[in-house]
Design an enzyme around this catalytic site. Structure first.
Site: not given
Ligand SMILES: Cc1ncc(CN)c(N)n1
Length: 225
Positions: A47, A138, A142, A168, A210
């Site tokens: 990530d 994204c 989240y 989050y 995702e």
């Molecule tokens: C794969 C992923 N997607 C979304 C997010 C949230 N910004 C994240 N941290 N990582």
């Protein structure tokens, strides 16, 4: 009857794949606090390198913005991703004895490559509306996950996963997400159906990536050689 917003159409079209993510063992085990920390540190490292490229979408958003307010807001999102969201990963890495260099030099797994290259391709080739449609899952998925986990009894007591849920599920992350949703609706106003369908396709593709990202993390995906 309130006029339905374009973001409602996006949410509806991606609902099935978002629900699949919510039911993925990576998230059900994280929510229950039973997720193996080895899967979690794998996720954090992937990530981190994902966020390095994802953050660039906000720079593209600033560049493609049609007004100062939008340009400034995207700069704020870039700053927040690099300094707030990624500080979470750096903090976890320290707890796991992973150095900053090791974190930054993580080799992106196949799914990470697929997701980041897709986002950067849309950002370089597409309109501002397409950039927003691609980055919105994204943020929004989240934020939905974080907000849901905040309400699960005991989830915030977990010594390891607590900070992740607080990040989050935070009001700050919700406010940034809501701004992006509002921008998507504003940019979609007056567009012909052909363009709306293309925005929906970007949103759906990012939503599917995702899901694949959660699955990659759970499987601790590696390159064949
Ligand atoms: C794969 C992923 N997607 C979304 C997010 C949230 N910004 C994240 N941290 N990582």
């Amino acid at each position: 009857m309130p006029v339905s917003r374009f973001s409602d159409r996006l949410y509806h079209s991606a609902h099935e794949i978002w629900a699949k993510s919510h039911q993925h063992p990576f998230l059900t085990e994280l929510r229950e606090g039973t997720l193996d920390p080895r899967r979690f540190i794998y996720y954090l490292k992937q990530d981190y390198v994902y966020l390095i490229d994802y953050a660039k979408l906000f720079a593209f958003g600033s560049m493609k913005a049609g007004d100062m307010e939008t340009m400034v807001k995207f700069a704020e999102l870039l700053h927040s991703t690099l300094h707030v969201e990624m500080a979470l990963h750096r903090g976890y890495a320290e707890r796991f004895g992973v150095t900053r260099e090791e974190l930054e030099q993580t080799h992106p797994a196949p799914t990470t490559v697929a997701y980041t290259k897709y986002l950067l391709d849309v950002a370089q080739q597409g309109s501002l509306a397409e950039v927003v449609a691609a980055l919105l899952p994204c943020m929004w998925s989240y934020q939905e996950i974080g907000a849901t986990f905040m309400k699960i009894p005991g989830a915030l007591e977990h010594p390891l996963y607590r900070e992740w849920i607080l990040m989050y599920g935070s009001e700050e992350f919700e406010a940034l997400t809501n701004w992006c949703i509002g921008l998507m609706d504003r940019l979609a106003e007056g567009l012909p159906e052909r363009e709306l369908a293309q925005l929906e396709e970007r949103f759906l593709m990012a939503s599917k990536l995702e899901y694949l990202f959660w699955d990659m993390a759970y499987r601790q995906e590696e390159w064949p050689v």
